[in-house]
Scaffold this motif. Sequence first.
Motif, PDB file in Angstrom:
ATOM      1  N   LYS A  44      -1.016  11.876  50.023  1.00  0.00           N
ATOM      2  CA  LYS A  44      -0.874  12.565  48.741  1.00  0.00           C
ATOM      3  C   LYS A  44      -1.010  11.560  47.598  1.00  0.00           C
ATOM      4  O   LYS A  44      -0.546  10.441  47.690  1.00  0.00           O
ATOM      5  N   ARG A  45      -1.707  12.007  46.557  1.00  0.00           N
ATOM      6  CA  ARG A  45      -1.941  11.145  45.408  1.00  0.00           C
ATOM      7  C   ARG A  45      -0.618  10.816  44.707  1.00  0.00           C
ATOM      8  O   ARG A  45       0.228  11.670  44.517  1.00  0.00           O
ATOM      9  N   ALA A  46      -0.469   9.508  44.333  1.00  0.00           N
ATOM     10  CA  ALA A  46       0.760   9.088  43.661  1.00  0.00           C
ATOM     11  C   ALA A  46       0.710   9.480  42.186  1.00  0.00           C
ATOM     12  O   ALA A  46      -0.329   9.351  41.544  1.00  0.00           O
ATOM     13  N   LEU A  47       1.816   9.962  41.674  1.00  0.00           N
ATOM     14  CA  LEU A  47       1.900  10.329  40.258  1.00  0.00           C
ATOM     15  C   LEU A  47       1.996   9.047  39.423  1.00  0.00           C
ATOM     16  O   LEU A  47       2.804   8.178  39.725  1.00  0.00           O
ATOM     17  N   PRO A  48       1.164   8.900  38.364  1.00  0.00           N
ATOM     18  CA  PRO A  48       1.289   7.707  37.515  1.00  0.00           C
ATOM     19  C   PRO A  48       2.720   7.583  36.981  1.00  0.00           C
ATOM     20  O   PRO A  48       3.349   8.591  36.663  1.00  0.00           O
ATOM     21  N   HIS A  49       3.213   6.342  36.894  1.00  0.00           N
ATOM     22  CA  HIS A  49       4.627   6.128  36.582  1.00  0.00           C
ATOM     23  C   HIS A  49       5.035   6.633  35.217  1.00  0.00           C
ATOM     24  O   HIS A  49       6.201   6.884  34.969  1.00  0.00           O
ATOM     25  N   TYR A  50       4.046   6.783  34.293  1.00  0.00           N
ATOM     26  CA  TYR A  50       4.403   7.190  32.932  1.00  0.00           C
ATOM     27  C   TYR A  50       4.535   8.698  32.784  1.00  0.00           C
ATOM     28  O   TYR A  50       4.739   9.201  31.691  1.00  0.00           O
ATOM     29  N   GLU A  68       2.090  15.865  33.546  1.00  0.00           N
ATOM     30  CA  GLU A  68       0.796  15.181  33.545  1.00  0.00           C
ATOM     31  C   GLU A  68      -0.324  16.157  33.205  1.00  0.00           C
ATOM     32  O   GLU A  68      -1.169  15.900  32.342  1.00  0.00           O
ATOM     33  N   PHE A  69      -0.311  17.307  33.880  1.00  0.00           N
ATOM     34  CA  PHE A  69      -1.354  18.295  33.660  1.00  0.00           C
ATOM     35  C   PHE A  69      -1.364  18.778  32.205  1.00  0.00           C
ATOM     36  O   PHE A  69      -2.409  18.836  31.561  1.00  0.00           O
ATOM     37  N   ASN A  70      -0.176  19.087  31.684  1.00  0.00           N
ATOM     38  CA  ASN A  70      -0.099  19.587  30.307  1.00  0.00           C
ATOM     39  C   ASN A  70      -0.538  18.530  29.304  1.00  0.00           C
ATOM     40  O   ASN A  70      -1.203  18.852  28.308  1.00  0.00           O
ATOM     41  N   ALA A  71      -0.176  17.274  29.552  1.00  0.00           N
ATOM     42  CA  ALA A  71      -0.586  16.198  28.645  1.00  0.00           C
ATOM     43  C   ALA A  71      -2.104  16.081  28.622  1.00  0.00           C
ATOM     44  O   ALA A  71      -2.726  15.954  27.560  1.00  0.00           O
ATOM     45  N   CYS A  72      -2.723  16.143  29.807  1.00  0.00           N
ATOM     46  CA  CYS A  72      -4.178  16.057  29.885  1.00  0.00           C
ATOM     47  C   CYS A  72      -4.823  17.226  29.152  1.00  0.00           C
ATOM     48  O   CYS A  72      -5.813  17.075  28.439  1.00  0.00           O
ATOM     49  N   ASN A 126     -12.438  14.163  48.452  1.00  0.00           N
ATOM     50  CA  ASN A 126     -11.140  14.839  48.515  1.00  0.00           C
ATOM     51  C   ASN A 126     -10.080  14.192  47.614  1.00  0.00           C
ATOM     52  O   ASN A 126      -8.886  14.317  47.871  1.00  0.00           O
ATOM     53  N   THR A 127     -10.501  13.492  46.548  1.00  0.00           N
ATOM     54  CA  THR A 127      -9.516  13.002  45.579  1.00  0.00           C
ATOM     55  C   THR A 127      -9.307  14.032  44.465  1.00  0.00           C
ATOM     56  O   THR A 127      -8.451  13.852  43.610  1.00  0.00           O
ATOM     57  N   TYR A 157      -4.487  18.485  43.354  1.00  0.00           N
ATOM     58  CA  TYR A 157      -4.737  17.756  42.092  1.00  0.00           C
ATOM     59  C   TYR A 157      -6.124  18.126  41.571  1.00  0.00           C
ATOM     60  O   TYR A 157      -7.130  17.561  41.987  1.00  0.00           O
ATOM     61  N   PHE A 158      -6.179  19.084  40.634  1.00  0.00           N
ATOM     62  CA  PHE A 158      -7.486  19.533  40.125  1.00  0.00           C
ATOM     63  C   PHE A 158      -7.620  19.329  38.619  1.00  0.00           C
ATOM     64  O   PHE A 158      -8.453  19.949  37.983  1.00  0.00           O
ATOM     65  N   THR A 159      -6.777  18.452  38.048  1.00  0.00           N
ATOM     66  CA  THR A 159      -6.868  18.200  36.603  1.00  0.00           C
ATOM     67  C   THR A 159      -8.278  17.778  36.169  1.00  0.00           C
ATOM     68  O   THR A 159      -8.809  18.358  35.210  1.00  0.00           O
ATOM     69  N   PRO A 160      -8.931  16.808  36.827  1.00  0.00           N
ATOM     70  CA  PRO A 160     -10.243  16.376  36.327  1.00  0.00           C
ATOM     71  C   PRO A 160     -11.276  17.495  36.287  1.00  0.00           C
ATOM     72  O   PRO A 160     -11.999  17.637  35.302  1.00  0.00           O
TER      73      PRO A 160
END
Lengths: 208, 120
Positions: free
Chosen positions: A3-9, A16-20, A174-175, A180-183
């Motif tokens: 599973k993809r790690a969430l950026p620490h910030y 994260e999704f809402n910020a993007c 598969n990234t 994780y479909f934000t991009p």
Amino acid sequence: MSKRALPHYFASEAQEFNACKVGMWAFIAQEVLFFSGLFVAYAVYRFYNPEMFHYASSLLDWKLGFINTIFLIISSFTMVMGVYHTQHGNRKKTLINLGATVALATCFLVIKSFEYQAKFAHGYYPGMYFNAEGPFDTLHIFFGLYFTITGLHALHVLIGIGLIVWIMARVAKNTVNSDYFTPIEMVGLYWHLVDIVWIFLFPLLYLL
Amino acid sequence: MANHVVIPKIYYQGTFVALIILTVITVAVSRIDLGVLHTPVAILIALIKAGLVGAFFMGLRWERANLIFVFGAVMAIVLFFLFTFIDIEGRGAITDIVERPYNYKSPVTVTPMDSSGAPH
């Protein structure tokens, strides 16, 4: 795949999704303003030269413009279906839809280049290279605007193709997936903006 | 990302069909002679199409908070057009008013230019 790690910030994936998303919408608002300058230029020159604009518009092939409009609308639909299938974890259908989007965008650019060539053949070059005769001595103004606006739009299409190809590579690796479909959603927003700009350009340039 | 709204695809299909129909309508009405309404009608249809793309393809219907950006951009464009057209539409009138009672002349001296573009 781990599973993809969430950026620490970021505190959470939702944050994260809402910020993007907010950042992307701010960018889109900026893009709208970027194009608005050209629309204002169009309006001002058309205000001063209504008959010339009417004549110059008839020199453009509205059928090609119409086909290109349809291409972009279909590509917006395949884009949104790509996002939909990513959210549902269907990698194959995502790649088919994104591939169709790239193919349609390429068709758009090919038709656009044929249109440009047809204009160049008559000496309708942009700016100081304009070398044609007509009933109006202001004809170069229309073609200056035409090449600037459609050229910048075509540049956006080109960048969009690059972004979608990048997203396809990430989906294949598969990234980008249903976790994780934000991009892909952000690239989708960009692509719809490109569609919206053309929705306004088509009647204003081709259908006077 | 379970917290995210996943939109049923019937909305996307419906929007797609509506956009195609509206594009055909755009071309159809442009063939009819509407006089001064020609461009306003074309822009109205384009606004409806942009609204559909924004509401469904871009998901604004489910994320109303992002409308603030749309609102900001639209207001900026309205101001942009408003002030530009107040200017260019009023220019002739200002000259006319000033010229008649005050015999106002432009302070700019127009000099002929040689072929290199430099004034004589």
